[in-house]
Structure formats: structure tokens, C-alpha cells
Design an enzyme around this catalytic site. Structure first.
Site, PDB file in Angstrom:
ATOM      1  N   GLU A   1      -6.665  -7.435 -30.591  1.00 47.48           N
ATOM      2  CA  GLU A   1      -5.567  -6.482 -30.818  1.00 47.48           C
ATOM      3  C   GLU A   1      -4.357  -7.311 -31.201  1.00 47.48           C
ATOM      4  O   GLU A   1      -3.746  -7.964 -30.348  1.00 47.48           O
ATOM      5  CB  GLU A   1      -5.316  -5.653 -29.555  1.00 47.48           C
ATOM      6  CG  GLU A   1      -6.468  -4.727 -29.215  1.00 47.48           C
ATOM      7  CD  GLU A   1      -6.664  -3.594 -30.221  1.00 47.48           C
ATOM      8  OE1 GLU A   1      -5.714  -3.257 -30.948  1.00 47.48           O
ATOM      9  OE2 GLU A   1      -7.783  -3.050 -30.276  1.00 47.48           O
TER      10      GLU A   1
ATOM     11  N   CYS B   1       3.841  -4.165 -30.604  1.00 51.35           N
ATOM     12  CA  CYS B   1       3.003  -4.310 -31.797  1.00 51.35           C
ATOM     13  C   CYS B   1       3.087  -3.077 -32.696  1.00 51.35           C
ATOM     14  O   CYS B   1       2.893  -3.175 -33.897  1.00 51.35           O
ATOM     15  CB  CYS B   1       1.562  -4.561 -31.381  1.00 51.35           C
ATOM     16  SG  CYS B   1       0.971  -3.347 -30.187  1.00 51.35           S
TER      17      CYS B   1
HETATM   18  P1  NAD Z   1       0.520 -15.082 -28.641  1.00 49.00           P
HETATM   19  O1  NAD Z   1      -0.599 -14.923 -29.591  1.00 49.00           O
HETATM   20  O2  NAD Z   1       1.438 -16.209 -28.794  1.00 49.00           O
HETATM   21  O3  NAD Z   1      -0.029 -15.157 -27.150  1.00 49.00           O
HETATM   22  C1  NAD Z   1      -0.891 -14.169 -26.612  1.00 49.00           C
HETATM   23  C2  NAD Z   1      -1.675 -14.774 -25.475  1.00 49.00           C
HETATM   24  O4  NAD Z   1      -2.535 -15.782 -26.005  1.00 49.00           O
HETATM   25  C3  NAD Z   1      -0.823 -15.459 -24.415  1.00 49.00           C
HETATM   26  O5  NAD Z   1      -1.412 -15.241 -23.154  1.00 49.00           O
HETATM   27  C4  NAD Z   1      -0.944 -16.940 -24.802  1.00 49.00           C
HETATM   28  O6  NAD Z   1      -0.733 -17.809 -23.721  1.00 49.00           O
HETATM   29  C5  NAD Z   1      -2.389 -16.966 -25.253  1.00 49.00           C
HETATM   30  N1  NAD Z   1      -2.791 -18.095 -26.108  1.00 49.00           N
HETATM   31  C6  NAD Z   1      -2.075 -18.764 -27.029  1.00 49.00           C
HETATM   32  N2  NAD Z   1      -2.849 -19.714 -27.606  1.00 49.00           N
HETATM   33  C7  NAD Z   1      -4.081 -19.636 -27.038  1.00 49.00           C
HETATM   34  C8  NAD Z   1      -5.315 -20.339 -27.199  1.00 49.00           C
HETATM   35  N3  NAD Z   1      -5.467 -21.329 -28.076  1.00 49.00           N
HETATM   36  N4  NAD Z   1      -6.357 -19.987 -26.436  1.00 49.00           N
HETATM   37  C9  NAD Z   1      -6.245 -19.000 -25.538  1.00 49.00           C
HETATM   38  N5  NAD Z   1      -5.104 -18.286 -25.335  1.00 49.00           N
HETATM   39  C10 NAD Z   1      -4.035 -18.598 -26.089  1.00 49.00           C
HETATM   40  O7  NAD Z   1       1.300 -13.656 -28.702  1.00 49.00           O
HETATM   41  P2  NAD Z   1       2.593 -13.224 -27.885  1.00 49.00           P
HETATM   42  O8  NAD Z   1       3.765 -13.890 -28.487  1.00 49.00           O
HETATM   43  O9  NAD Z   1       2.354 -13.355 -26.418  1.00 49.00           O
HETATM   44  O10 NAD Z   1       2.624 -11.656 -28.215  1.00 49.00           O
HETATM   45  C11 NAD Z   1       3.209 -11.147 -29.361  1.00 49.00           C
HETATM   46  C12 NAD Z   1       2.157 -10.780 -30.389  1.00 49.00           C
HETATM   47  O11 NAD Z   1       1.182  -9.934 -29.780  1.00 49.00           O
HETATM   48  C13 NAD Z   1       2.719  -9.975 -31.531  1.00 49.00           C
HETATM   49  O12 NAD Z   1       2.162 -10.421 -32.744  1.00 49.00           O
HETATM   50  C14 NAD Z   1       2.245  -8.556 -31.236  1.00 49.00           C
HETATM   51  O13 NAD Z   1       2.151  -7.721 -32.347  1.00 49.00           O
HETATM   52  C15 NAD Z   1       0.942  -8.799 -30.596  1.00 49.00           C
HETATM   53  N6  NAD Z   1       0.564  -7.654 -29.773  1.00 49.00           N
HETATM   54  C16 NAD Z   1      -0.464  -6.857 -30.200  1.00 49.00           C
HETATM   55  C17 NAD Z   1      -0.818  -5.726 -29.468  1.00 49.00           C
HETATM   56  C18 NAD Z   1      -1.919  -4.813 -29.933  1.00 49.00           C
HETATM   57  O14 NAD Z   1      -2.397  -4.006 -29.135  1.00 49.00           O
HETATM   58  N7  NAD Z   1      -2.357  -4.887 -31.187  1.00 49.00           N
HETATM   59  C19 NAD Z   1      -0.125  -5.426 -28.294  1.00 49.00           C
HETATM   60  C20 NAD Z   1       0.919  -6.273 -27.903  1.00 49.00           C
HETATM   61  C21 NAD Z   1       1.237  -7.386 -28.642  1.00 49.00           C
END
Ligand code: NAD
Length: 487
Positions: A255, A289
Site C-alpha cells: 500500500e 496517502c
Molecule cells: P517509508 O517507506 O519511508 O517507511 C515505511 C515503513 O517502512 C517504516 O516503518 C520504515 O521504517 C520501513 N522501512 C524503510 N526501509 C525499509 C527496508 N529496507 N526494509 C523494511 N522496512 C523499511 O514511508 P513513510 O515515510 O513512513 O510513509 C509515507 C509514505 O507512505 C507515503 O508515500 C504515503 O503515501 C505512504 N502511505 C501509503 C498508504 C496506503 O495505504 N497506500 C497509507 C499511508 C502511507
């Protein structure tokens, strides 16, 4: 009933203990910098222990009576209700949620736990016709096993729980990695709730660690059968690659990011559209998002729309998220603020016309409104995750549709028109997982489908869709008596 709120480390095998990485995460309030908790971080051994515990505990849980699994969900929902004030206050302090957003989020967690309580009774197999004499064909629907959940910081409790609740209710076990900015609201508080609700130890584990220590290992570990990732498209692609190329193939729920258009057609109720655009853009500082990331307006109603929009924007109170009147609280961290400021500066430098804005106070960035924004500009194409509103003028309905679809993303969207049939026709031509006629772009309801197209991800949440994602089919046939084989 009281729940544990003394957070200093991990929750693994039903035990609250420090991680073994010999590093600490200092969890702070994004509004005033106050220290909320210091978490002793996990390393890869802790992660391994969590996955093994989950695997062990899941076997008995898969055969637990449906009513017993449902009862845990109902007790968890009761605890969320009883601890509502505590949970709201944690969300305000840790995630910079305004009071109104925190109330909405706790409501969403409660509602999705109630719906998850129905899942154990909704999993059914099938008996199928089969063209072999004497054969009986059954399809059993089974839990997957262990589900790994990685969640973001923006709606931390809801976005963790929308995977955890269904996974557990369906007989799976879970290892959860919350985001660094929200280890408590995205993980440890949920563990406290499910523990107090009587969830047997090992079924839910919360592992908090640095990405270089546990990031790739989380997906590559042989135990999880499914990785449910909510976050950015960049990280989601990386996780998808690991899940497909690592030693054990994983199912995936991704997502990811969005760039939701809100389209105002020439016959729209402009006041209603402006109100929805303000709510859809500025709720939680635009850090959703499904946020309205672009506002596409037919030129025939453009000027009256912009007037109505700005009238409402001027009334938005920015500041202390704890104040019930505040609509715009702090961005989650300095880095996100800096991204937003750089984007505003770049837009100004590129000659984009800004009609509203003010500098940040601390991490609180007031609304920033740009008009006459070209749809192919950075300002229109990037996901802002900040209170930046680009307004784009379209010559007519066809151009509005073209602009709406000119994005790499396809999560949510909205269209405003007084003609609902026209709205539905338009909605069906938008390349997105979700389109709302005459409503805001952020909509999430536990009885309705949630998910995106294009680079917004793979898979679906909620109701029947998440039941399908977090279970698997097993074909079992019985040959009654000898079958005439060809040789
Ligand atoms: P991010 O991708 O930076 O981080 C998300 C999660 O992934 C965090 O827990 C982070 O620690 C983890 N992570 C990062 N690198 C990783 C790796 N190599 N392996 C495992 N885990 C890892 O995103 P963010 O800044 O926390 O959130 C914002 C983004 O999330 C925006 O792009 C937003 O649109 C998206 N989002 C999508 C939805 C949806 O339902 N489509 C909902 C909320 C947020």
C-alpha cells in the site's frame, strides 16, 4: 482494565524486554520536542526470535475455535473504547495528530477491530464439481501462517492494526515493525491492547530496530508467508524485489504512495467542492496517502472555486495539535518539513504563482496554495505529504480526466458535479483504486474495499478483500473407489 504503557523496548514472545542491538531510539513529540520514551532497539537475533515465536504460536491459534478468536477481537475493541482518551493523547504527542485526527484514528481502529471479529465466522471452503467419476473435490481456506507487517507513521495505529487485526482474527500470527517516528502508537500500544484482550503470547510481536540491522532481514526471513507493507513507493519496490528474489517467495500487500486528484467539473457545487478540497488536502497536514494532492478545476468555475477555497483556507488554525480548534499541527519530523520547504522554494523559483502561504513555526507549516500549476510540473506530480495545494486549470471535462490520469499513482480520487450519473461515468474512467463522487479523497471504511492501482501498490484491504489476502486455498480431493487410469 489497565494496559501497559511503560515502553522501553520490544514485545517478543509475549515478553516486554529490551532489544539486543545496544542502541536506543529516543521517541519525541514533533510539536515540542519532549522525550516520550527511550526504546532499546532490536537486532536480527531479536527479529529471528520474534518470527520463530510467531511460527510456534500460530499452529494452535489456527485451530482455535472461531468464537475464541472473535472474542479476542471484541475484547480488544472494548479496550480501545475504554482507553480512548489515553490513545488519543498518545497519538497527539507522538505522531503530531491534531485532536480531531487522533479521535478519528482511534475510531477507525475500534471499527476495524469490530469488523475483524466477524472474520473467523466468514471463512468458508467450497465443494466443487469435478469431471472424474467417484471423485469428491473440496477447497479448504486456511490461514497463511505468519504475516510480517511494516507500517508508516502517519496513521500509525490504524495502519498497523488494519493488517494485524484481520491477520490474527483469521488464525495467523504477526510480527510488526512500526515506523521509527511512532514505535508506541504504531506498535507497542497495540501489543498492550491485544495482550490485555487475552491474545496468547507469541501471536503478536513488535520489533523496533534500525533498517540496516533488521530492514531487509524482515522480508528475507524464511518464516513469514506474507509481507504487508504500507509506506512509500520507493521502499515498497525494494521490499517487493526482496520478496520475489529472496530464497523464499512471499505474498505481498503493498500500500504505497498517492497523488489523488480532486476534479471540479463545470456543473459542480463550488462551495461543496471547495470545502471537500480543504478537508481532503489539510487533514493531518496533508500527510495521508489519499490526501488531495492536486485540485483540477474546469476553467468555467475556476475563479469562483479558488475564491471559495481560499476563504476556507484563511480560517484554518495552525499550531498546537492538542488544541481542539487546531486543524494543522506539526509535520512529523525535520526531514519532512525540509522536503516541503524545498519543494515550495523550487516551485517559486520555477515561476509558479503562490496565492497563500506563510513560513513554518517550528515544525508547523501553514497552508501553501498555488494556482495555474501545470499538470506536468514537479508541484503537480510529486506526492507532497505536506499542506501544499496545487490548483490546476482544465479546459473541459476531457482535459480534466487526462490530467487526473497523468500521474504514476492511482490510489484515491474525487469528482464534483451536480449530475451524479455524470460523476459515476467520470469516476469509472479514472485509473485509481478508489474514486468518490462529491466527497473528499481520504475515505477508508472497514466494510469497503481499500487499495490502489499503478505505482500506488498491489493488493486490497478490508472486509472480504483482506480475508482473501490473508488466507490461502488448499485443494483436497478424495477418490472414492478405484479410478480408471489411462495406463
Ligand atoms: P517509508 O517507506 O519511508 O517507511 C515505511 C515503513 O517502512 C517504516 O516503518 C520504515 O521504517 C520501513 N522501512 C524503510 N526501509 C525499509 C527496508 N529496507 N526494509 C523494511 N522496512 C523499511 O514511508 P513513510 O515515510 O513512513 O510513509 C509515507 C509514505 O507512505 C507515503 O508515500 C504515503 O503515501 C505512504 N502511505 C501509503 C498508504 C496506503 O495505504 N497506500 C497509507 C499511508 C502511507
Amino acid at each position: 482494565m489497565n494496559i501497559n504503557t511503560n515502553f522501553t523496548g520490544q514485545y517478543i514472545t509475549g515478553i516486554w524486554r529490551d532489544g539486543r542491538a545496544h542502541k536506543a531510539l529516543v521517541d519525541t513529540n514533533p510539536y515540542d520536542g519532549a522525550v516520550l520514551a527511550t526504546i532499546a532497539l532490536a537486532n536480527a537475533d531479536d527479529l529471528d526470535e520474534a518470527y520463530r515465536a510467531a511460527q510456534q504460536a500460530q499452529r494452535a491459534w489456527a485451530t482455535a475455535l472461531p468464537a475464541d478468536r472473535a472474542a479476542v477481537m471484541l475484547r480488544a475493541a472494548g479496550l480501545v473504547h475504554a482507553n480512548r482518551t489515553l490513545l488519543v493523547n498518545w497519538l497527539i504527542r507522538e505522531s503530531g495528530s491534531t485532536r480531531m485526527k487522533a479521535e478519528m484514528e482511534v475510531g477507525a481502529v475500534h471499527a476495524s477491530m469490530l469488523v475483524a471479529a466477524s472474520f473467523p465466522g466468514r471463512v468458508t471452503g467450497r465443494i466443487l464439481p469435478v469431471d472424474v467419476p467417484g471423485k469428491e473435490s473440496r477447497v479448504y481456506r486456511e490461514p497463511l501462517g505468519v504475516v510480517g507487517v511494516i507500517s508508516p507513521w502517519n496513521w500509525p495505529m490504524h495502519l498497523s492494526n488494519r493488517s494485524i487485526g484481520p491477520a490474527l482474527a483469521l488464525g495467523n500470527a504477526v510480527v510488526l515493525k512500526p515506523a521509527d517516528d511512532t514505535p508506541v502508537t504504531g506498535g507497542l500500544l497495540l501489543a498492550s491492547i491485544y495482550e490485555a484482550a487475552g491474545l496468547p503470547p507469541g501471536l503478536l510481536n513488535v520489533v523496533i530496530g534500525e533498517i540496516p540491522d533488521i530492514g531487509d532481514a524482515f522480508t528475507l526471513h524464511p518464516v513469514p508467508k506474507f509481507i504487508s507493507f504500507t509506506g512509500s513507493t520507493r521502499v515498497g519496490r525494494h521490499i517487493g524485489m526482496l520478496a520475489m528474489t529472496g530464497p523464499t517467495l512471499k505474498r505481498l500487500g503493498l500500500e504505497l504512495g498517492g497523488n489523488a486528484p480532486l476534479v471540479v467539473l463545470d456543473d459542480a457545487d463550488v462551495e461543496r467542492a471547495a470545502h471537500a478540497a480543504v478537508v481532503g488536502r489539510f487533514l493531518h497536514q496533508g500527510q495521508i496517502c489519499m490526501s488531495t494532492n492536486r485540485i483540477i478545476v474546469d476553467e468555467k468555475v475556476h475563479d469562483s472555486f479558488v475564491d471559495a477555497f481560499l476563504k476556507r483556507v484563511r480560517m484554518l488554525k495552525a499550531g498546537d495539535p492538542n488544541d481542539p480548534d487546531t486543524v494543522i499541527g506539526p509535520l512529523i519530523n525535520r526531514r519532512q518539513l525540509q522536503f516541503a520547504q524545498e519543494r515550495i522554494e523550487a516551485a517559486r523559483a520555477a515561476g509558479q504563482r503562490q496565492v497563500f502561504g506563510a513560513p513554518a513555526q517550528g515544525q508547523v507549516l501553514p497552508p501553501q496554495v498555488f494556482v495555474d500549476v501545470p499538470n506536468d510540473s514537479e508541484l503537480a506530480q510529486a506526492e507532497h505529504f505536506a499542506p501544499i495545494a496545487p490548483v490546476i486549470k482544465a479546459a473541459d471535462e476531457e482535459q480534466a480526466l487526462l490530467f487526473a490520469n497523468q500521474t504514476e499513482f492511482g490510489l484515491s480520487s474525487a469528482v464534483f458535479t451536480k449530475d451524479e450519473a455524470r460523476g459515476v461515468r467520470f469516476a469509472r474512467r479514472i485509473e485509481a483504486g478508489m474514486t468518490h463522487v462529491n466527497d473528499i479523497t481520504p475515505n477508508d471504511d472497514p466494510n469497503n474495499m481499500f487499495g490502489g492501482e499503478k505505482n500506488s501498490g498491489l493488493g486490497r484491504f478490508n472486509s472480504d478483500w483482506i480475508i482473501a489476502e490473508l488466507t490461502t486455498d488448499h485443494w483436497v480431493s478424495v477418490q472414492h473407489g478405484p479410478r480408471p487410469y489411462p495406463f
